[in-house]
Write a protein that holds these residues in place. Structure first.
Motif, short mmCIF file in Angstrom:
data_model
loop_
_atom_site.label_atom_id
_atom_site.label_comp_id
_atom_site.label_asym_id
_atom_site.label_seq_id
_atom_site.Cartn_x
_atom_site.Cartn_y
_atom_site.Cartn_z
N ASP A 25 0.86 -1.27 0.07
CA ASP A 25 -0.04 0.07 -0.12
C ASP A 25 0.91 1.35 -0.07
O ASP A 25 1.57 1.37 1.07
CB ASP A 25 -0.73 -0.17 1.29
N VAL A 62 0.27 -3.79 -5.90
CA VAL A 62 0.45 -2.46 -5.54
C VAL A 62 -0.85 -1.76 -5.31
O VAL A 62 -1.60 -1.86 -6.41
CB VAL A 62 1.52 -1.53 -6.12
N ILE A 63 -1.33 -1.18 -4.29
CA ILE A 63 -2.34 -0.59 -4.12
C ILE A 63 -2.15 0.81 -3.56
O ILE A 63 -1.47 1.09 -2.87
CB ILE A 63 -3.26 -1.27 -3.34
N CYS A 64 -3.16 1.74 -3.82
CA CYS A 64 -2.89 3.25 -3.46
C CYS A 64 -4.57 3.35 -2.80
O CYS A 64 -5.47 2.91 -2.69
CB CYS A 64 -2.41 4.29 -4.01
N SER A 70 -0.54 3.98 -7.28
CA SER A 70 -0.16 2.36 -7.31
C SER A 70 0.77 2.11 -8.65
O SER A 70 1.45 1.33 -8.83
CB SER A 70 -1.14 1.49 -7.04
N SER A 86 -0.69 -3.28 -10.72
CA SER A 86 -1.58 -2.56 -9.80
C SER A 86 -3.02 -2.68 -9.76
O SER A 86 -3.63 -3.27 -10.53
CB SER A 86 -1.12 -1.16 -10.66
N GLY A 90 -8.24 0.92 -6.45
CA GLY A 90 -7.59 1.39 -5.17
C GLY A 90 -8.40 0.75 -4.15
O GLY A 90 -9.29 0.11 -3.86
#
Length: 106
Positions: A25, A62-64, A70, A86, A90
């Motif tokens: 994150d 990968v996360i945002c 991400s 990604s 998110g």
């Protein structure tokens, strides 16, 4: 032409993710503390960009918040030899879809 980092939607991610594959994150520590996907590890974007090689030879997600940060982080770690995906939408999309979260906003 640059190869675009792979993306996965939140529902597809929820069905596919096995927690032995790291989920990074890349939001700020405050954003992460408020709400995050259970099992996600907080590594702020600036830290990822400062040393993307630390993820070389790893499979990871990968996360945002919504997918922009991400994608940037995944591009950087993939250029350093990782195999990152990604999570499009998110954490906001994860929450909107009704998936479980951890954090102080519960």
């Amino acid at each position: 032409m640059l190869e675009r980092t792979p993306e996965i939607g939140v529902d597809e991610f929820a069905a596919a993710w096995r927690q032995e594959t790291p989920l990074i994150d890349v939001r700020s520590p405050d954003e992460y503390a408020e709400a995050h996907v259970p099992g996600a590890v907080n590594v702020p974007l600036a830290d990822v960009l400062a040393a993307p090689q630390r993820f070389a030879d790893q499979d990871l997600y990968v996360i945002c918040r919504s997918g922009g940060r991400s994608a940037t982080a995944a591009d950087a770690v993939n250029a350093a030899g990782a195999r990152a995906v990604s999570v499009a939408g998110g954490t906001a999309g994860w929450i909107d879809a009704g998936h479980e979260v951890k954090g102080s906003s519960q």
